[in-house]
Structure formats: structure tokens, C-alpha cells
Design a protein around this motif. Structure first.
Motif, mmCIF file in Angstrom:
data_model
loop_
_atom_site.group_PDB
_atom_site.id
_atom_site.type_symbol
_atom_site.label_atom_id
_atom_site.label_comp_id
_atom_site.label_asym_id
_atom_site.label_seq_id
_atom_site.Cartn_x
_atom_site.Cartn_y
_atom_site.Cartn_z
ATOM 1 N N SER A 1 3.911 -8.728 17.205
ATOM 2 C CA SER A 1 5.045 -7.959 16.681
ATOM 3 C C SER A 1 6.330 -8.677 17.030
ATOM 4 O O SER A 1 6.400 -9.459 17.981
ATOM 5 C CB SER A 1 5.044 -6.535 17.242
ATOM 6 O OG SER A 1 5.089 -6.560 18.663
ATOM 7 N N LYS B 1 11.255 -2.107 4.216
ATOM 8 C CA LYS B 1 10.046 -2.409 4.989
ATOM 9 C C LYS B 1 8.890 -1.648 4.363
ATOM 10 O O LYS B 1 8.991 -0.445 4.098
ATOM 11 C CB LYS B 1 10.221 -2.029 6.461
ATOM 12 C CG LYS B 1 9.060 -2.495 7.325
ATOM 13 C CD LYS B 1 9.404 -2.436 8.818
ATOM 14 C CE LYS B 1 9.301 -1.043 9.372
ATOM 15 N NZ LYS B 1 9.293 -1.035 10.862
ATOM 16 N N GLY C 1 0.485 -5.618 9.497
ATOM 17 C CA GLY C 1 0.342 -4.785 8.311
ATOM 18 C C GLY C 1 1.655 -4.321 7.729
ATOM 19 O O GLY C 1 1.659 -3.511 6.788
ATOM 20 N N GLU C 2 2.779 -4.817 8.252
ATOM 21 C CA GLU C 2 4.096 -4.468 7.718
ATOM 22 C C GLU C 2 4.778 -5.723 7.184
ATOM 23 O O GLU C 2 4.547 -6.833 7.676
ATOM 24 C CB GLU C 2 4.973 -3.825 8.792
ATOM 25 C CG GLU C 2 4.438 -2.496 9.298
ATOM 26 C CD GLU C 2 5.290 -1.885 10.398
ATOM 27 O OE1 GLU C 2 5.193 -0.659 10.587
ATOM 28 O OE2 GLU C 2 6.021 -2.635 11.063
ATOM 29 N N TRP D 1 5.941 -11.209 6.186
ATOM 30 C CA TRP D 1 4.745 -10.370 6.264
ATOM 31 C C TRP D 1 4.095 -10.569 7.631
ATOM 32 O O TRP D 1 3.675 -11.668 7.960
ATOM 33 C CB TRP D 1 3.763 -10.763 5.161
ATOM 34 C CG TRP D 1 4.344 -10.818 3.779
ATOM 35 C CD1 TRP D 1 5.312 -11.671 3.323
ATOM 36 C CD2 TRP D 1 3.975 -10.005 2.669
ATOM 37 N NE1 TRP D 1 5.571 -11.434 2.000
ATOM 38 C CE2 TRP D 1 4.754 -10.417 1.572
ATOM 39 C CE3 TRP D 1 3.036 -8.979 2.484
ATOM 40 C CZ2 TRP D 1 4.645 -9.834 0.308
ATOM 41 C CZ3 TRP D 1 2.923 -8.401 1.231
ATOM 42 C CH2 TRP D 1 3.713 -8.817 0.165
ATOM 43 N N SER E 1 0.794 -1.227 0.000
ATOM 44 C CA SER E 1 0.000 0.000 0.000
ATOM 45 C C SER E 1 0.830 1.283 0.000
ATOM 46 O O SER E 1 0.261 2.370 -0.148
ATOM 47 C CB SER E 1 -0.939 -0.003 1.212
ATOM 48 O OG SER E 1 -0.201 -0.101 2.421
ATOM 49 N N ASN E 2 2.147 1.184 0.166
ATOM 50 C CA ASN E 2 2.955 2.411 0.219
ATOM 51 C C ASN E 2 4.199 2.307 -0.658
ATOM 52 O O ASN E 2 5.248 2.832 -0.326
ATOM 53 C CB ASN E 2 3.348 2.733 1.662
ATOM 54 C CG ASN E 2 4.265 1.676 2.278
ATOM 55 O OD1 ASN E 2 4.251 0.509 1.870
ATOM 56 N ND2 ASN E 2 5.063 2.077 3.256
ATOM 57 N N ASN F 1 4.256 -1.495 3.814
ATOM 58 C CA ASN F 1 2.944 -1.787 4.388
ATOM 59 C C ASN F 1 2.149 -2.681 3.434
ATOM 60 O O ASN F 1 2.265 -2.561 2.208
ATOM 61 C CB ASN F 1 2.166 -0.499 4.648
ATOM 62 C CG ASN F 1 2.838 0.383 5.682
ATOM 63 O OD1 ASN F 1 3.607 -0.096 6.515
ATOM 64 N ND2 ASN F 1 2.572 1.679 5.621
ATOM 65 N N HIS F 2 1.316 -3.577 4.003
ATOM 66 C CA HIS F 2 0.556 -4.502 3.178
ATOM 67 C C HIS F 2 -0.877 -4.641 3.686
ATOM 68 O O HIS F 2 -1.206 -4.209 4.798
ATOM 69 C CB HIS F 2 1.236 -5.878 3.141
ATOM 70 C CG HIS F 2 1.190 -6.612 4.442
ATOM 71 N ND1 HIS F 2 0.085 -7.334 4.864
ATOM 72 C CD2 HIS F 2 2.109 -6.749 5.440
ATOM 73 C CE1 HIS F 2 0.336 -7.871 6.044
ATOM 74 N NE2 HIS F 2 1.548 -7.530 6.424
ATOM 75 N N THR F 3 -1.727 -5.276 2.866
ATOM 76 C CA THR F 3 -3.145 -5.418 3.199
ATOM 77 C C THR F 3 -3.570 -6.887 3.295
ATOM 78 O O THR F 3 -4.762 -7.198 3.127
ATOM 79 C CB THR F 3 -4.008 -4.701 2.140
ATOM 80 O OG1 THR F 3 -3.728 -5.261 0.839
ATOM 81 C CG2 THR F 3 -3.729 -3.209 2.111
#
Length: 311
Positions: A159, A28, A207-208, A154, A12-13, A30-32
Motif C-alpha cells: 500500500s 479512486k 485492488g484499488e 493500479w 468493478s465499482n 476498484n479493479h480485478t
């Protein structure tokens, strides 16, 4: 089954510089993936129960006379959700391997991810894609190791801190890579305390995701929470060339005692070493099956630590 919209980017980024950095530098993003519905606790419980036994890896820790060591385990008759509960209160690392081979909805997601990468990185052509799911306990650790393919991690829930080390011979020797490729050992390597002086640590939150250069050693420490992560692997022609060279070098070292062998992933020697690798496998010289030969525990949802040790 929920599915992520094909109009929604999985990464997403993404920025312009990432097409240059991909595969060359740790990045690194961001993902969905969380939005797909494929990684809820219930979906993971079902995935564990569907997983072929040979594709389910389980690792725990044992301390004897003050010395910690790993032991490898089996699921037994425990349900998927109970296994997750056991992992949440234990010191267990579960690796659900090659999910795309037996769960087609995950194959569709995997293909979507690499189509997106190839559309974004000029001249990137990938093959032999692989997807695995990691479910691990609070404070669990992954020892210092290296992977033989292009690799990305992913984060879905919980965390963790990833320690990434330089991918040069001071941290990962050619001999260590050869042992992994020839399946004489798993992916672990000898770790020295001074290595951390040169590590790049970073945290991964839900989400990372992160990806790093080929053969870059790394280790992982979970924070104080159950962790769910997805691993994705891929090959490219340069990665395959590097594999062939290291594999061929390993054969030459074992058969002729040769040393100071080139590891350059280009040149005529790539083809001769690839032929050596093929012949070595064809002759049945490479170890086959699971490198792990002995199981030391079984998942037990009723046990305080989530496991019972086997005799």
C-alpha cells in the motif's frame, strides 16, 4: 497463463458519475487485475528477466553529509526473483517500462482496459496506450513530478499514499512542463514545503486504482511493505493538443525568447505549434534516448541494502 474472463469487468465499482469525472477529477476505483495471474511474484520475476535493458529503470537514495539525492542503477546479472528480494529489503524503485511492446499477454490486458473505459465514457477515444510495472521498497518515495499523458495507477500488492496537487501554474509552471516535453530533464519538479497544505492525500491498497487530471503534480510514499503497482498511460486528441502547444511554446521560448505564451489547447495556434514541435524533432534538437546518463549502483541480492554502488 491465467487470463481474466472477458465477462468480468476490470473496473468493478464503476458508477454513472465516473463518466463525467474521468480525466477531470481524481477518482479512486476498484479493479480485478490481481486475478489475471500476470502480477504474481513469479510472473514479475520472469518479466524482469525478459525486460530489454533500455526499458528497465532503477532508482535508489543516497545520503551524503546529511543531504539526500537520487542515484540511478542497473540490474546486472541478478535474477528477477532475487531482484525483487533485494528491492524488498532496500530503498529501490524499479520501473519496468513499455511492457506491452515486448510481452504480448500484457498488451492484451492493456487493450481490454481501454476498451472498457471507452465503452463507459461517452466520446472517449484513446490511443498510444502504455503499460508499465513499478516494484518498490517499503517506505520508498517518488518525488514531486508530473506526467505528460493521461495517467492511472493500479495497486497490486502493498500500500502507498499518493499526494495529489492542483494542476495550475502555482504548482506546475508552463516552463517545467516544457522542460519535461523537450526531454531536458526527467519528470521531477521543484517542491516547496507549503505545497502539502494544498495536497489531497489518499491511500491505495491492493485492488484499488486512481486516475487524475492531466499535468496534476503528485508524489508517492510507500507504506511499510513491498509495493507492486501498474501504470497505464493514454493519449486523446485534447491531450495531444495540449502537448503540441506546450512543446511549441518551449521551442519559441528557446529560439525567440518569447514569453506569456498561450497554453490554450484549442485554436489555430495549436497547428502552428504542432508544426514547430515536428520541425524541432526532425532537426534533431530534442534530446534522445534515456535522460539518465550515469548509473550509480547495481542490484546485488547478497548486499544488505540490495545494491552495491559503482565507482
Amino acid at each position: 497463463m491465467n487470463a481474466i474472463s472477458t465477462k468480468t469487468d476490470i473496473i468493478s465499482n464503476w458508477q454513472k458519475q465516473h463518466e463525467i469525472l474521468f480525466g477531470q477529477q481524481a477518482i479512486k476505483l476498484n479493479h480485478t487485475l490481481i486475478d489475471t495471474g500476470l502480477f504474481t511474484r513469479e510472473a514479475l520475476g520472469r518479466l524482469i528477466e525478459r525486460c530489454p535493458p533500455e526499458e528497465l529503470g532503477l532508482v535508489s537514495r543516497r545520503t551524503v553529509d546529511g543531504v539526500q539525492s537520487r542515484m540511478f542503477g542497473e540490474l546486472g546479472e541478478t535474477s528477477g526473483l532475487d531482484a525483487i528480494d533485494a528491492i524488498e529489503r532496500g530503498k529501490i524503485w524499479m520501473n519496468i517500462r513499455r511492457v506491452m511492446d515486448w510481452a504480448p499477454e500484457y498488451r492484451s490486458l492493456l487493450e481490454r482496459v481501454f476498451a472498457e473505459f471507452e465503452n463507459r465514457v461517452p466520446n472517449l477515444k484513446t490511443f498510444k496506450h502504455n503499460l508499465g510495472v513499478l516494484i518498490s521498497s517499503p517506505k520508498a518515495e517518488v518525488f514531486y513530478h508530473a506526467d505528460i499523458q493521461g495517467q492511472s495507477l493500479w495497486q497490486i500488492s502493498g500500500s502507498k499514499r499518493v499526494y495529489l496537487y492542483p494542476n495550475n501554474s502555482a504548482f506546475v509552471s508552463p516552463e517545467s512542463i516544457e522542460k519535461i516535453l523537450l526531454r531536458e530533464t526527467d519528470e521531477d519538479m521543484a517542491f516547496k514545503s507549503w505545497h502539502d497544505t494544498y495536497a489531497t492525500p489518499f491511500d491505495l491498497n491492493p485492488g484499488e486504482m486512481t486516475t487524475w487530471p492531466l499535468y496534476a503534480p503528485h508524489r508517492v510514499d510507500n507504506h511499510d511493505s513491498l509495493n507492486v503497482s501498474v501504470t497505464m498511460e493514454h493519449w486523446t486528441k485534447p491531450i495531444w493538443n495540449t502537448y503540441a502547444v506546450h512543446y511549441g511554446n518551449g521551442v519559441l521560448r528557446r529560439t525567440l525568447g518569447l514569453k506569456n505564451l498561450s497554453t490554450a489547447p484549442q485554436g489555430l495556434h495549436v497547428y502552428s505549434k504542432a508544426a514547430l514541435a515536428f520541425a524541432w524533432k526532425k532537426l534533431g534538437k530534442q534530446e534522445t534516448g534515456d535522460v539518465i546518463k550515469q548509473r550509480g549502483f547495481r542490484i546485488d541480492a547478497d548486499a544488505p541494502s540490495g545494491i552495491v554502488e559503482l565507482a
